[in-house]
Design a protein around this motif. Sequence first.
Motif, PDB file in Angstrom:
ATOM      1  N   GLY A   1       0.802  -1.219   0.000  1.00  0.00           N
ATOM      2  CA  GLY A   1       0.000   0.000   0.000  1.00  0.00           C
ATOM      3  C   GLY A   1       0.830   1.261   0.000  1.00  0.00           C
ATOM      4  O   GLY A   1       0.472   2.261  -0.623  1.00  0.00           O
ATOM      5  N   ALA A   2       1.962   1.237   0.685  1.00  0.00           N
ATOM      6  CA  ALA A   2       2.810   2.420   0.759  1.00  0.00           C
ATOM      7  C   ALA A   2       3.513   2.709  -0.570  1.00  0.00           C
ATOM      8  O   ALA A   2       3.846   3.854  -0.859  1.00  0.00           O
ATOM      9  CB  ALA A   2       3.852   2.246   1.859  1.00  0.00           C
ATOM     10  N   GLY A   3       3.723   1.695  -1.388  1.00  0.00           N
ATOM     11  CA  GLY A   3       4.422   1.877  -2.657  1.00  0.00           C
ATOM     12  C   GLY A   3       3.513   2.039  -3.856  1.00  0.00           C
ATOM     13  O   GLY A   3       3.982   2.096  -4.992  1.00  0.00           O
ATOM     14  N   ALA A   4       2.225   2.126  -3.624  1.00  0.00           N
ATOM     15  CA  ALA A   4       1.272   2.185  -4.732  1.00  0.00           C
ATOM     16  C   ALA A   4       1.459   3.439  -5.589  1.00  0.00           C
ATOM     17  O   ALA A   4       1.391   3.373  -6.818  1.00  0.00           O
ATOM     18  CB  ALA A   4      -0.155   2.107  -4.218  1.00  0.00           C
ATOM     19  N   MET A   5       1.679   4.581  -4.946  1.00  0.00           N
ATOM     20  CA  MET A   5       1.851   5.820  -5.714  1.00  0.00           C
ATOM     21  C   MET A   5       3.115   5.754  -6.564  1.00  0.00           C
ATOM     22  O   MET A   5       3.104   6.130  -7.736  1.00  0.00           O
ATOM     23  CB  MET A   5       1.912   7.028  -4.779  1.00  0.00           C
ATOM     24  CG  MET A   5       2.135   8.339  -5.500  1.00  0.00           C
ATOM     25  SD  MET A   5       0.800   8.775  -6.601  1.00  0.00           S
ATOM     26  CE  MET A   5      -0.295   9.540  -5.451  1.00  0.00           C
ATOM     27  N   GLY A   6       4.200   5.274  -5.988  1.00  0.00           N
ATOM     28  CA  GLY A   6       5.445   5.137  -6.747  1.00  0.00           C
ATOM     29  C   GLY A   6       5.289   4.171  -7.904  1.00  0.00           C
ATOM     30  O   GLY A   6       5.786   4.421  -9.009  1.00  0.00           O
ATOM     31  N   PHE A   7       4.602   3.052  -7.655  1.00  0.00           N
ATOM     32  CA  PHE A   7       4.351   2.094  -8.725  1.00  0.00           C
ATOM     33  C   PHE A   7       3.568   2.754  -9.846  1.00  0.00           C
ATOM     34  O   PHE A   7       3.896   2.602 -11.018  1.00  0.00           O
ATOM     35  CB  PHE A   7       3.576   0.880  -8.197  1.00  0.00           C
ATOM     36  CG  PHE A   7       3.081  -0.009  -9.289  1.00  0.00           C
ATOM     37  CD1 PHE A   7       3.899  -1.002  -9.801  1.00  0.00           C
ATOM     38  CD2 PHE A   7       1.816   0.164  -9.840  1.00  0.00           C
ATOM     39  CE1 PHE A   7       3.463  -1.816 -10.838  1.00  0.00           C
ATOM     40  CE2 PHE A   7       1.374  -0.639 -10.876  1.00  0.00           C
ATOM     41  CZ  PHE A   7       2.201  -1.635 -11.374  1.00  0.00           C
ATOM     42  N   SER A   8       2.517   3.469  -9.481  1.00  0.00           N
ATOM     43  CA  SER A   8       1.664   4.112 -10.476  1.00  0.00           C
ATOM     44  C   SER A   8       2.450   5.084 -11.340  1.00  0.00           C
ATOM     45  O   SER A   8       2.344   5.071 -12.569  1.00  0.00           O
ATOM     46  CB  SER A   8       0.513   4.834  -9.781  1.00  0.00           C
ATOM     47  OG  SER A   8      -0.305   5.479 -10.720  1.00  0.00           O
ATOM     48  N   ILE A   9       3.256   5.927 -10.694  1.00  0.00           N
ATOM     49  CA  ILE A   9       4.041   6.900 -11.452  1.00  0.00           C
ATOM     50  C   ILE A   9       5.072   6.196 -12.326  1.00  0.00           C
ATOM     51  O   ILE A   9       5.193   6.487 -13.518  1.00  0.00           O
ATOM     52  CB  ILE A   9       4.720   7.909 -10.502  1.00  0.00           C
ATOM     53  CG1 ILE A   9       3.654   8.793  -9.854  1.00  0.00           C
ATOM     54  CG2 ILE A   9       5.746   8.756 -11.246  1.00  0.00           C
ATOM     55  CD1 ILE A   9       4.174   9.648  -8.718  1.00  0.00           C
ATOM     56  N   LEU A  10       5.805   5.267 -11.745  1.00  0.00           N
ATOM     57  CA  LEU A  10       6.881   4.609 -12.472  1.00  0.00           C
ATOM     58  C   LEU A  10       6.372   3.729 -13.608  1.00  0.00           C
ATOM     59  O   LEU A  10       6.829   3.841 -14.748  1.00  0.00           O
ATOM     60  CB  LEU A  10       7.749   3.784 -11.517  1.00  0.00           C
ATOM     61  CG  LEU A  10       8.968   3.106 -12.148  1.00  0.00           C
ATOM     62  CD1 LEU A  10       9.926   4.143 -12.718  1.00  0.00           C
ATOM     63  CD2 LEU A  10       9.661   2.236 -11.122  1.00  0.00           C
ATOM     64  N   PHE A  11       5.426   2.865 -13.310  1.00  0.00           N
ATOM     65  CA  PHE A  11       4.988   1.899 -14.313  1.00  0.00           C
ATOM     66  C   PHE A  11       3.881   2.412 -15.219  1.00  0.00           C
ATOM     67  O   PHE A  11       3.966   2.270 -16.438  1.00  0.00           O
ATOM     68  CB  PHE A  11       4.564   0.585 -13.649  1.00  0.00           C
ATOM     69  CG  PHE A  11       5.720  -0.272 -13.266  1.00  0.00           C
ATOM     70  CD1 PHE A  11       6.259  -1.183 -14.151  1.00  0.00           C
ATOM     71  CD2 PHE A  11       6.305  -0.155 -12.020  1.00  0.00           C
ATOM     72  CE1 PHE A  11       7.344  -1.965 -13.817  1.00  0.00           C
ATOM     73  CE2 PHE A  11       7.392  -0.928 -11.662  1.00  0.00           C
ATOM     74  CZ  PHE A  11       7.910  -1.837 -12.566  1.00  0.00           C
ATOM     75  N   LEU A  12       2.819   2.983 -14.647  1.00  0.00           N
ATOM     76  CA  LEU A  12       1.675   3.372 -15.472  1.00  0.00           C
ATOM     77  C   LEU A  12       1.866   4.704 -16.184  1.00  0.00           C
ATOM     78  O   LEU A  12       1.182   4.971 -17.176  1.00  0.00           O
ATOM     79  CB  LEU A  12       0.403   3.401 -14.626  1.00  0.00           C
ATOM     80  CG  LEU A  12      -0.009   2.054 -14.023  1.00  0.00           C
ATOM     81  CD1 LEU A  12      -1.289   2.193 -13.223  1.00  0.00           C
ATOM     82  CD2 LEU A  12      -0.163   0.990 -15.097  1.00  0.00           C
ATOM     83  N   TRP A  13       2.780   5.536 -15.713  1.00  0.00           N
ATOM     84  CA  TRP A  13       2.959   6.838 -16.353  1.00  0.00           C
ATOM     85  C   TRP A  13       4.310   7.004 -17.029  1.00  0.00           C
ATOM     86  O   TRP A  13       4.498   7.947 -17.788  1.00  0.00           O
ATOM     87  CB  TRP A  13       2.721   7.963 -15.353  1.00  0.00           C
ATOM     88  CG  TRP A  13       1.291   7.995 -14.943  1.00  0.00           C
ATOM     89  CD1 TRP A  13       0.775   7.580 -13.751  1.00  0.00           C
ATOM     90  CD2 TRP A  13       0.179   8.403 -15.735  1.00  0.00           C
ATOM     91  NE1 TRP A  13      -0.589   7.707 -13.759  1.00  0.00           N
ATOM     92  CE2 TRP A  13      -0.988   8.210 -14.971  1.00  0.00           C
ATOM     93  CE3 TRP A  13       0.050   8.903 -17.027  1.00  0.00           C
ATOM     94  CZ2 TRP A  13      -2.264   8.511 -15.442  1.00  0.00           C
ATOM     95  CZ3 TRP A  13      -1.221   9.205 -17.496  1.00  0.00           C
ATOM     96  CH2 TRP A  13      -2.350   9.007 -16.707  1.00  0.00           C
ATOM     97  N   ILE A  14       5.255   6.101 -16.769  1.00  0.00           N
ATOM     98  CA  ILE A  14       6.566   6.225 -17.436  1.00  0.00           C
ATOM     99  C   ILE A  14       6.900   4.966 -18.233  1.00  0.00           C
ATOM    100  O   ILE A  14       7.043   5.022 -19.457  1.00  0.00           O
ATOM    101  CB  ILE A  14       7.690   6.538 -16.408  1.00  0.00           C
ATOM    102  CG1 ILE A  14       7.432   7.899 -15.755  1.00  0.00           C
ATOM    103  CG2 ILE A  14       9.057   6.516 -17.087  1.00  0.00           C
ATOM    104  CD1 ILE A  14       8.384   8.243 -14.630  1.00  0.00           C
ATOM    105  N   ILE A  15       7.030   3.825 -17.566  1.00  0.00           N
ATOM    106  CA  ILE A  15       7.533   2.615 -18.225  1.00  0.00           C
ATOM    107  C   ILE A  15       6.585   2.095 -19.305  1.00  0.00           C
ATOM    108  O   ILE A  15       7.015   1.848 -20.440  1.00  0.00           O
ATOM    109  CB  ILE A  15       7.862   1.524 -17.183  1.00  0.00           C
ATOM    110  CG1 ILE A  15       9.056   1.971 -16.340  1.00  0.00           C
ATOM    111  CG2 ILE A  15       8.146   0.190 -17.862  1.00  0.00           C
ATOM    112  CD1 ILE A  15       9.418   1.036 -15.217  1.00  0.00           C
ATOM    113  N   LEU A  16       5.303   1.927 -18.993  1.00  0.00           N
ATOM    114  CA  LEU A  16       4.381   1.399 -20.010  1.00  0.00           C
ATOM    115  C   LEU A  16       4.210   2.346 -21.197  1.00  0.00           C
ATOM    116  O   LEU A  16       4.294   1.897 -22.351  1.00  0.00           O
ATOM    117  CB  LEU A  16       3.026   1.056 -19.397  1.00  0.00           C
ATOM    118  CG  LEU A  16       2.901  -0.348 -18.843  1.00  0.00           C
ATOM    119  CD1 LEU A  16       1.512  -0.581 -18.257  1.00  0.00           C
ATOM    120  CD2 LEU A  16       3.194  -1.386 -19.884  1.00  0.00           C
TER     121      LEU A  16
END
Length: 139
Positions: free
Chosen positions: A35-50
């Motif tokens: 839960g604490a890493g959800a925002m980082g995941f979202s930014i990194l994967f859904l807005w940059i990597i993908l």
Amino acid sequence: MTTTNRRRRSEIAAPLSYLAVWMLTLIVFWCFTDGAGAMGFSILFLWIILPLSTVIASLAIGLCDSFGRWKWLGLPIFGVMYMLAEYGTFALANTLAFGNINPPQLAMIPVGAACSLLGMGIGILIRRIRGRHVSDAAV
């Protein structure tokens, strides 16, 4: 190996690479994100990597003219895959945690398709510029 076999292998390399990144996104979310890493995941994967991998895979498809005129079907496919990445992560986690069924966010399809169009357009432009230089040198 014949030229036809090499061409077929190179045509599927970009979509398979994208699919590997897409699957890695889901694996990272479900196995390594709390839960604490959800925002980082979202930014990194859904807005940059993908989006970046969509642009790169589409650039390769446009550059190599993979699949001929069928390549344009890649736009909605990349769009749907982008939407499914969010649906298979946050929407599914919300459904499992709270029991409410979230509909897919169809507004994400044009975002993924736009990333694909950008990459494919750049790839086609580069291919045409290279073609002009080759034909100019032949004259």
